[in-house]
Design an enzyme around this catalytic site. Structure first.
Site, PDB file in Angstrom:
ATOM      1  N   SER A  26       8.334  -7.093  -4.642  1.00 41.88           N
ATOM      2  CA  SER A  26       8.191  -6.777  -6.074  1.00 41.88           C
ATOM      3  C   SER A  26       9.425  -7.231  -6.851  1.00 41.88           C
ATOM      4  CB  SER A  26       8.029  -5.270  -6.269  1.00 41.88           C
ATOM      5  OG  SER A  26       6.819  -4.841  -5.728  1.00 41.88           O
ATOM      6  N   ARG A  30      10.009 -10.557  -9.714  1.00 38.39           N
ATOM      7  CA  ARG A  30      10.526 -10.274 -11.068  1.00 38.39           C
ATOM      8  C   ARG A  30      11.838 -11.003 -11.318  1.00 38.39           C
ATOM      9  NH1 ARG A  30       7.189  -6.164  -9.439  1.00 38.39           N
ATOM     10  NH2 ARG A  30       6.141  -4.920 -11.034  1.00 38.39           N
ATOM     11  N   GLY A  99      -1.429 -11.707  -6.465  1.00 37.30           N
ATOM     12  CA  GLY A  99      -1.799 -10.994  -7.684  1.00 37.30           C
ATOM     13  C   GLY A  99      -0.594 -10.789  -8.586  1.00 37.30           C
ATOM     14  N   GLN A 172       2.030  -4.129 -12.046  1.00 38.08           N
ATOM     15  CA  GLN A 172       1.920  -5.560 -12.370  1.00 38.08           C
ATOM     16  C   GLN A 172       1.550  -5.736 -13.838  1.00 38.08           C
ATOM     17  OE1 GLN A 172      -0.986  -6.977  -9.553  1.00 38.08           O
ATOM     18  NE2 GLN A 172       0.507  -7.102  -7.888  1.00 38.08           N
ATOM     19  N   ASP A 318       0.624   0.484  -1.393  1.00 35.36           N
ATOM     20  CA  ASP A 318       0.762  -0.587  -0.398  1.00 35.36           C
ATOM     21  C   ASP A 318       0.992  -0.053   1.017  1.00 35.36           C
ATOM     22  OD1 ASP A 318       0.407  -2.475  -2.371  1.00 35.36           O
ATOM     23  OD2 ASP A 318       2.542  -2.827  -2.680  1.00 35.36           O
ATOM     24  N   LYS A 345      -7.777  -4.991  -3.729  1.00 31.92           N
ATOM     25  CA  LYS A 345      -6.527  -5.624  -3.282  1.00 31.92           C
ATOM     26  C   LYS A 345      -6.888  -6.937  -2.570  1.00 31.92           C
ATOM     27  CE  LYS A 345      -3.539  -2.607  -4.773  1.00 31.92           C
ATOM     28  NZ  LYS A 345      -2.576  -2.976  -5.812  1.00 31.92           N
ATOM     29  N   ARG A 349      -9.574  -2.880   0.928  1.00 35.61           N
ATOM     30  CA  ARG A 349      -8.791  -2.255   2.007  1.00 35.61           C
ATOM     31  C   ARG A 349      -9.437  -0.989   2.555  1.00 35.61           C
ATOM     32  NH1 ARG A 349      -2.656  -3.773  -0.112  1.00 35.61           N
ATOM     33  NH2 ARG A 349      -2.734  -5.870   0.768  1.00 35.61           N
ATOM     34  N   ARG A 391      -1.493  -6.921   4.815  1.00 35.28           N
ATOM     35  CA  ARG A 391      -1.166  -5.535   5.154  1.00 35.28           C
ATOM     36  C   ARG A 391      -2.144  -4.969   6.190  1.00 35.28           C
ATOM     37  NH1 ARG A 391       3.263  -4.876   2.097  1.00 35.28           N
ATOM     38  NH2 ARG A 391       3.118  -5.581  -0.062  1.00 35.28           N
TER      39      ARG A 391
HETATM   40  C1  S3P Z   1       3.042  -4.453  -7.345  1.00 36.89           C
HETATM   41  C2  S3P Z   1       2.223  -3.454  -7.797  1.00 36.89           C
HETATM   42  C3  S3P Z   1       1.059  -2.974  -7.044  1.00 36.89           C
HETATM   43  C4  S3P Z   1       1.161  -3.355  -5.586  1.00 36.89           C
HETATM   44  C5  S3P Z   1       1.511  -4.799  -5.401  1.00 36.89           C
HETATM   45  C6  S3P Z   1       2.850  -5.103  -6.035  1.00 36.89           C
HETATM   46  C7  S3P Z   1       4.167  -4.863  -8.188  1.00 36.89           C
HETATM   47  O1  S3P Z   1      -0.111  -3.562  -7.597  1.00 36.89           O
HETATM   48  O2  S3P Z   1      -0.055  -3.077  -4.923  1.00 36.89           O
HETATM   49  O3  S3P Z   1       1.593  -5.105  -4.015  1.00 36.89           O
HETATM   50  O4  S3P Z   1       5.077  -5.569  -7.702  1.00 36.89           O
HETATM   51  O5  S3P Z   1       4.168  -4.501  -9.367  1.00 36.89           O
HETATM   52  P1  S3P Z   1      -0.836  -2.972  -8.919  1.00 36.89           P
HETATM   53  O6  S3P Z   1       0.019  -3.279 -10.086  1.00 36.89           O
HETATM   54  O7  S3P Z   1      -2.154  -3.690  -8.962  1.00 36.89           O
HETATM   55  O8  S3P Z   1      -0.974  -1.506  -8.674  1.00 36.89           O
END
Ligand code: S3P
Length: 432
Positions: A26, A30, A99, A172, A318, A345, A349, A391
């Site tokens: 994450s 960013r 994603g 996200q 996660d 996801k 899952r 995962r």
């Molecule tokens: C993430 C947020 C989560 C998580 C993903 C990473 C992030 O997703 O499942 O692996 O880095 O902001 P969502 O924003 O869809 O909840």
């Protein structure tokens, strides 16, 4: 992920050793994105080695950002920031399986003076994107999609600030809108239904932006400039989850994890594992660019059950696959509620977990928004599918450590999406 290579996991007797993990996924996404739109150079040490974070860097290169991987220790990238204006891409932005890349970067390209197409693999092409399309359109972007799914064609415009109540709890989406808000005119206020991971806010501050938070609302003023940073990215807590759960399976386990992310919006896993019987102590706690980092000492103990619901489900989203995969070995079992997000996801899952646990001989109740997995069950090693979901592949290699006989996991190479070194590190830590 083209050739399907299976991995065979043999039962183990314990987990012992010390490990340091590749940088948090994450945070890596960013930092890379913000480094790309900052003024000046950034140096990102211990950047995630996962393919997802490489997708983000690939997209940034297509958008004219110059970066290079430094040779020597660790996974170090230097990124030359472009300032807030990127270059028109000459090809679609390939987000791969990620994603995070498509959702977060859409907030940046929506504010550029050009059109871009964002696309990804088969799994990404099934994932819902209205959650970013709707608010970005409200800010002034033009976006078309395949019924709310990728590919996204985004024609950038000068955006205006937004007052938005997010219908889905998603870090996200929050990050996407904060990024768009940074590049928009005026203020953007985002209200989340519950607190999600705050790496977007923390990273923006590290790069020099000012944000304010009041309860579940976070606000950013558009037009702020960012500066490059030098950062050591903390180890990925969601990757550590696999080894922590492996340690939890054996009372004699002793594991130490250095330079690990301890951000309170991510660390709920540690509370749950402590409640379940794992003994965890944290030392050398420090803050780096607003992120808490520490060393964990872990000892196995009892393995009690747990219920994961409401805000805990969002905080553990996660980590639920691996917690569910070890649930049959717990005393009271694990119940997961309020988790319908798990169905959208990298794979569905909830279904992937239920199919694999049943294949290993477990009793499982699958619900629309969760799972109920009784404890006190023993599992047998069988042939399982990863469902091309990193995962799931890693979670079931942990369940395999206490199964009877060997477990073969098809398509396990998908672990490289977040953690290419996973299987070799696991082999170093388990005792047979
Ligand atoms: C993430 C947020 C989560 C998580 C993903 C990473 C992030 O997703 O499942 O692996 O880095 O902001 P969502 O924003 O869809 O909840």
């Amino acid at each position: 992920m083209k050739n399907e290579s299976p991995v065979v996991v043999r039962p183990a007797r314990g987990v012992r050793g010390s490990v340091s993990l590749p940088g948090d996924k994450s945070i890596s996404h960013r930092y890379a994105i913000l480094a790309g739109i900052a003024d000046g150079r950034s140096r990102l040490e211990n950047y995630s080695t996962g393919a997802d974070c490489a997708s983000t860097l690939g997209c940034l290169r297509t958008l004219g950002v110059k970066w290079e991987r430094k040779s020597g220790v660790g996974n170090v990238f230097e990124v030359q920031g472009n300032g807030t204006s990127l270059s028109a891409p000459s090809e679609p932005l390939d987000c791969g399986n990620s994603g995070s890349t498509i959702r977060m970067l859409s907030g940046i390209v929506a504010a550029q003076k050009f059109a871009s197409e964002m696309a990804g693999d088969e799994s990404l092409s099934r994932r819902p994107m209205e959650r970013v399309i709707t608010p970005l359109k409200a800010m002034g972007a033009e976006i078309t999609s395949e019924n709310g799914r990728p590919p996204l064609r985004i024609t950038g415009h000068s955006l205006k600030g937004l007052d938005y109540e997010m219908p889905v709890a998603s870090a996200q989406v929050k990050t996407c809108l904060l990024f768009a808000g940074l590049l928009a005119d005026g203020e953007t206020h985002i209200q989340e239904p519950l607190r999600t991971r705050d790496h977007g806010e923390v990273a923006l501050r590290a790069f020099g932006a000012k944000l304010t938070r009041k309860g579940n609302e976070v606000s950013i003023h558009g037009g702020q400039r960012l500066h490059g940073i030098e950062a050591l990215i903390p180890g990925d807590l969601s990757s550590a989850a696999f080894f922590l759960c492996a340690a939890a399976l054996f009372p004699n386990s002793q594991l130490s994890i250095t330079n690990l992310l301890m951000n309170p919006t991510r660390a709920r896993l540690l509370d749950i594992l402590i409640q379940m019987g794992l003994r965890i102590s944290v030392t050398q706690l420090e803050e780096i660019h607003g992120e808490l980092v520490g060393t964990l000492q872990v000892e196995g103990g009892k393995l009690k059950g747990a219920t994961i619901a409401g805000p805990d489900t969002a905080a553990l989203i996660d980590e639920i696959p691996v917690l569910a995969a070890i649930a049959p070995y717990t005393e009271q079992g694990i119940e997961v509620r309020d988790a319908k997000e798990l169905r959208v996801k990298e794979s569905d899952r909830i279904a992937s977990i239920a199919i694999n646990l049943r294949a290993m001989g477990a009793q499982v109740e699958e619900r629309e928004d969760g799972l109920k997995i009784p404890g006190g069950q023993s599992l047998r090693g069988v042939e399982l599918d990863s469902f091309r979901d990193h995962r799931i592949a890693m979670a079931f290699s942990i369940a395999a450590l206490r199964a009877e006989g060997e477990t073969l996991i098809r398509g396990s190479e998908c672990a490289s999406i977040s953690y290419p070194e996973f299987f070799s590190t696991l082999e170093e830590l388990v005792q047979r």
